[in-house]
Scaffold this active site. Structure first.
Site, PDB file in Angstrom:
ATOM      1  N   HIS A 113     -21.121   3.674  -1.143  1.00  0.00           N
ATOM      2  CA  HIS A 113     -20.059   4.912  -1.399  1.00  0.00           C
ATOM      3  C   HIS A 113     -20.579   6.448  -1.185  1.00  0.00           C
ATOM      4  CE1 HIS A 113     -16.454   4.732  -4.128  1.00  0.00           C
ATOM      5  NE2 HIS A 113     -16.523   5.820  -3.502  1.00  0.00           N
TER       6      HIS A 113
ATOM      7  N   ARG B 287     -11.674   1.419  -1.171  1.00  0.00           N
ATOM      8  CA  ARG B 287     -12.250   0.983  -2.442  1.00  0.00           C
ATOM      9  C   ARG B 287     -12.524  -0.414  -2.273  1.00  0.00           C
ATOM     10  NH1 ARG B 287     -12.839   5.227  -4.039  1.00  0.00           N
ATOM     11  NH2 ARG B 287     -12.172   6.103  -6.084  1.00  0.00           N
TER      12      ARG B 287
ATOM     13  N   GLU C 122     -19.568  -3.232  -6.707  1.00  0.00           N
ATOM     14  CA  GLU C 122     -20.514  -1.994  -6.414  1.00  0.00           C
ATOM     15  C   GLU C 122     -20.898  -1.387  -7.837  1.00  0.00           C
ATOM     16  OE1 GLU C 122     -18.007   0.360  -4.155  1.00  0.00           O
ATOM     17  OE2 GLU C 122     -18.252   2.153  -5.548  1.00  0.00           O
TER      18      GLU C 122
HETATM   19  P1  NAD Z   1      -3.810   9.477  -0.197  1.00  0.00           P
HETATM   20  O1  NAD Z   1      -3.048   9.452  -1.711  1.00  0.00           O
HETATM   21  O2  NAD Z   1      -3.597  10.950   0.712  1.00  0.00           O
HETATM   22  O3  NAD Z   1      -3.348   8.513   0.789  1.00  0.00           O
HETATM   23  C1  NAD Z   1      -3.161   7.024   0.271  1.00  0.00           C
HETATM   24  C2  NAD Z   1      -2.115   6.550   1.173  1.00  0.00           C
HETATM   25  O4  NAD Z   1      -2.033   5.205   0.899  1.00  0.00           O
HETATM   26  C3  NAD Z   1      -0.793   6.999   0.932  1.00  0.00           C
HETATM   27  O5  NAD Z   1      -0.040   7.515   2.342  1.00  0.00           O
HETATM   28  C4  NAD Z   1       0.034   6.226   0.355  1.00  0.00           C
HETATM   29  O6  NAD Z   1       1.467   6.149   0.651  1.00  0.00           O
HETATM   30  C5  NAD Z   1      -0.825   4.744   0.797  1.00  0.00           C
HETATM   31  N1  NAD Z   1      -0.466   3.674  -0.128  1.00  0.00           N
HETATM   32  C6  NAD Z   1      -0.149   3.485  -1.195  1.00  0.00           C
HETATM   33  N2  NAD Z   1       0.187   2.151  -1.621  1.00  0.00           N
HETATM   34  C7  NAD Z   1      -0.081   1.546  -0.503  1.00  0.00           C
HETATM   35  C8  NAD Z   1       0.044   0.071  -0.326  1.00  0.00           C
HETATM   36  N3  NAD Z   1       0.278  -0.843  -1.277  1.00  0.00           N
HETATM   37  N4  NAD Z   1      -0.093  -0.409   1.055  1.00  0.00           N
HETATM   38  C9  NAD Z   1      -0.292   0.651   2.203  1.00  0.00           C
HETATM   39  N5  NAD Z   1      -0.489   2.004   1.629  1.00  0.00           N
HETATM   40  C10 NAD Z   1      -0.502   2.495   0.632  1.00  0.00           C
HETATM   41  O7  NAD Z   1      -5.316   9.145  -0.192  1.00  0.00           O
HETATM   42  P2  NAD Z   1      -6.673   9.710   0.361  1.00  0.00           P
HETATM   43  O8  NAD Z   1      -6.983  10.989  -0.087  1.00  0.00           O
HETATM   44  O9  NAD Z   1      -6.252   9.602   1.951  1.00  0.00           O
HETATM   45  O10 NAD Z   1      -7.372   8.683   0.029  1.00  0.00           O
HETATM   46  C11 NAD Z   1      -7.627   7.425   0.346  1.00  0.00           C
HETATM   47  C12 NAD Z   1      -8.360   6.553  -0.222  1.00  0.00           C
HETATM   48  O11 NAD Z   1      -9.887   6.690  -0.149  1.00  0.00           O
HETATM   49  C13 NAD Z   1      -8.520   6.715  -2.018  1.00  0.00           C
HETATM   50  O12 NAD Z   1      -7.508   5.885  -2.609  1.00  0.00           O
HETATM   51  C14 NAD Z   1      -9.906   6.078  -2.254  1.00  0.00           C
HETATM   52  O13 NAD Z   1      -9.873   5.049  -3.122  1.00  0.00           O
HETATM   53  C15 NAD Z   1     -10.375   6.359  -1.253  1.00  0.00           C
HETATM   54  N6  NAD Z   1     -11.824   7.218  -0.998  1.00  0.00           N
HETATM   55  C16 NAD Z   1     -12.972   6.975  -0.776  1.00  0.00           C
HETATM   56  C17 NAD Z   1     -13.809   7.781  -0.786  1.00  0.00           C
HETATM   57  C18 NAD Z   1     -15.455   7.367  -0.495  1.00  0.00           C
HETATM   58  O14 NAD Z   1     -16.413   8.094  -0.805  1.00  0.00           O
HETATM   59  N7  NAD Z   1     -15.717   6.209  -0.002  1.00  0.00           N
HETATM   60  C19 NAD Z   1     -13.888   9.161  -1.023  1.00  0.00           C
HETATM   61  C20 NAD Z   1     -12.707   9.526  -1.485  1.00  0.00           C
HETATM   62  C21 NAD Z   1     -11.448   8.664  -1.275  1.00  0.00           C
END
Ligand code: NAD
Length: 343
Positions: free
Chosen positions: A291, A230, A259
Site C-alpha cells: 500500500h 483496494r 492487508e
Molecule cells: P474517484 O472517486 O475519483 O474515482 C472512482 C471512480 O470509480 C469514479 O469514476 C466512480 O464513478 C467509479 N466507480 C464507482 N463505483 C463503481 C463501480 N461499481 N464500478 C466501476 N467504477 C465505479 O477515486 P480516485 O481518487 O480515482 O481513487 C480510486 C481508488 O483508489 C479509491 O477508491 C481508493 O480505494 C484507491 N486509492 C489507493 C491508494 C493507494 O495508496 N494504493 C491511494 C489513494 C486511493
C-alpha cells in the site's frame, strides 16, 4: 483542540506537525490502530485521525460518540473501513478526496513496467553480478489493450499515462463521463478484450471480488492484473488459482484483501501466517508493494494540509466541503444541498 492519530508512522508526522502546529492543534500520535480495544485513547479528543486499516466499525463509532468525539478525519480518500451509515447523525466524517492522484497512477505504471520488463528480477541478478538475460524477455506495452476499471481522478491520469505509451485504452465505469473521449465498454467486454486490467474504482458491496473465478474465466490467457485501489476488489484465492493455472500472466498488487494485519509492518525474520499472501509473493510473476502507491512527498504534504483544513473548517463552521456520508455520490439523495453538511 486535541486530535488523536492512529496507525501513525514516522513518515506521517513531519507534515502533520507543520500544518497542525500552525493551526494551533494539539496532536497525539499513536502507532496502534483504532479498534474497540484502543478506542479509549480517544477520550477528550475533538477529532480522531485514521488511515486505511483502522477499523472504524459500529461499535467503535458508538464508543467515540460516547467519549464526545466530534469528527472522524480520514487521512486518505477511500472510506470502506468506516461504517459511515452507522456514523450518520452520530459523528461527522471527513476525508481527503484527492492528495496526489498522480502518485497512485504513476505507481500503477511503475508496477506494470517492472512486471513486463522483469526489472525486479534484473535488479536482483545484477546485484549478484549475474548479467545473464535468460528468462528476462518482456513485451512492448505499445499497441496493447489496457482495460481501466474506474475512470475517476486516478483512473483518468493512468489513462493519460497509458496513452503516452500508445496503448489502446478501453474503460468501464458505473458512471461514465460524457464527452471525455474515453472508450467505455461493458465490464464483460473489458474482461474479454484486455491484455492488461488496472483497477481504479472504490471498494463497495458491488465491487467486492469484482475479480473472481468467473471474471478471470472470461479474461485473455496471459492477462496482467494491476491493483492499486483496494485489496478486496480481488478474490485473492481466485487470483492465486488463475496464476497457478497459467491463465493470469502476472499480478501487480499494491493492496491485498487481508492487508490490515500485515502491511506497513516489518515481518522479516518472522513466519507469515497468511498462506495465500505467502504463496502469491513466492510467484515469479507477482509483484507486491505494501500500500505504497500514495507515498510521495507531495501526497504526504497534501494529506496533512487538507486533513488539518478539514478539522479547522469543521470546528469553526460546523461543516467541511470534504464531509461525506452514505448518501454522498447519490445526486438525488445528497443532503449537502443548501446547508453544506451531511446532517
Ligand atoms: P474517484 O472517486 O475519483 O474515482 C472512482 C471512480 O470509480 C469514479 O469514476 C466512480 O464513478 C467509479 N466507480 C464507482 N463505483 C463503481 C463501480 N461499481 N464500478 C466501476 N467504477 C465505479 O477515486 P480516485 O481518487 O480515482 O481513487 C480510486 C481508488 O483508489 C479509491 O477508491 C481508493 O480505494 C484507491 N486509492 C489507493 C491508494 C493507494 O495508496 N494504493 C491511494 C489513494 C486511493
Amino acid at each position: 483542540m486535541k486530535i488523536v492519530f492512529f496507525d501513525t508512522k514516522q513518515y506521517d508526522m513531519p507534515a502533520f506537525e507543520k500544518f497542525g502546529e500552525k493551526a494551533g492543534l494539539t496532536l497525539k500520535f499513536y502507532e496502534t490502530k483504532l479498534n474497540i480495544d484502543t478506542a479509549e485513547l480517544c477520550k477528550g479528543a475533538y477529532a480522531v485521525c485514521v488511515f486505511v486499516n483502522d477499523d472504524v466499525n459500529a461499535e467503535v463509532i458508538d464508543k467515540l460518540s460516547e467519549y464526545g468525539v466530534k469528527l472522524i478525519a480520514l487521512r486518505c480518500a477511500g472510506y470502506n473501513n468506516v461504517d459511515i451509515k452507522h456514523a450518520y447523525k452520530k459523528i461527522h466524517v471527513v476525508h481527503v478526496p484527492a492528495y496526489s492522484p498522480y502518485a497512485v497512477a504513476e505507481h500503477a505504471m511503475a508496477l506494470l513496467l517492472t512486471s513486463v520488463r522483469r526489472i525486479h528480477k534484473a535488479y536482483n541478478r545484477t546485484k549478484d553480478f549475474n548479467f545473464s538475460l535468460s528468462g528476462l524477455t518482456g513485451f512492448d506495452l505499445h499497441g496493447k489493450t489496457i482495460g481501466v476499471i474506474g475512470t475517476g481522478k486516478i483512473g483518468r491520469i493512468f489513462i493519460d499515462i497509458c496513452r503516452g505509451f500508445k496503448m489502446n485504452v478501453i474503460a468501464y465505469d458505473k458512471f461514465p463521463i460524457d464527452g471525455s473521449g474515453i472508450e467505455y465498454v461493458s465490464l464483460n467486454e473489458l474482461f474479454e478484450k484486455s491484455d492488461i486490467i488496472s483497477l481504479h474504482c472504490p471498494l463497495t458491496e458491488e465491487t467486492q471480488h469484482l475479480i473472481n473465478e468467473n471474471s478471470i474465466e472470461r479474461m485473455k490467457k496471459g492477462v496482467i492484473i494491476v491493483n492499486t485501489s483496494r485489496g478486496a476488489l480481488i478474490d485473492a484465492e481466485a487470483l492465486l488459482a488463475g496464476i497457478k493455472a497459467r491463465k493470469i500472466g502476472a499480478a501487480c498488487l499494491d493492496v491485498y484483501e487481508e492487508e490490515s494485519d500485515v502491511f506497513f509492518r516489518d515481518f522479516s525474520g518472522h513466519i507469515v501466517s497468511d498462506d495465500t499472501l505467502a504463496r502469491l509473493i513466492s510467484m515469479p510473476n507477482v509483484i507486491v508493494t505494501s500500500h505504497q502507491a500514495f507515498l510521495t512527498e507531495e501526497a504526504l504534504e497534501n494529506i496533512a494540509e487538507t486533513t488539518v483544513k478539514n478539522i479547522v473548517e469543521f470546528s469553526e463552521n460546523g461543516f467541511s466541503e470534504n464531509e461525506l456520508c452514505y448518501h454522498c455520490g447519490n445526486i438525488e439523495h445528497c443532503r449537502k444541498d443548501g446547508r453544506k453538511k451531511c446532517f
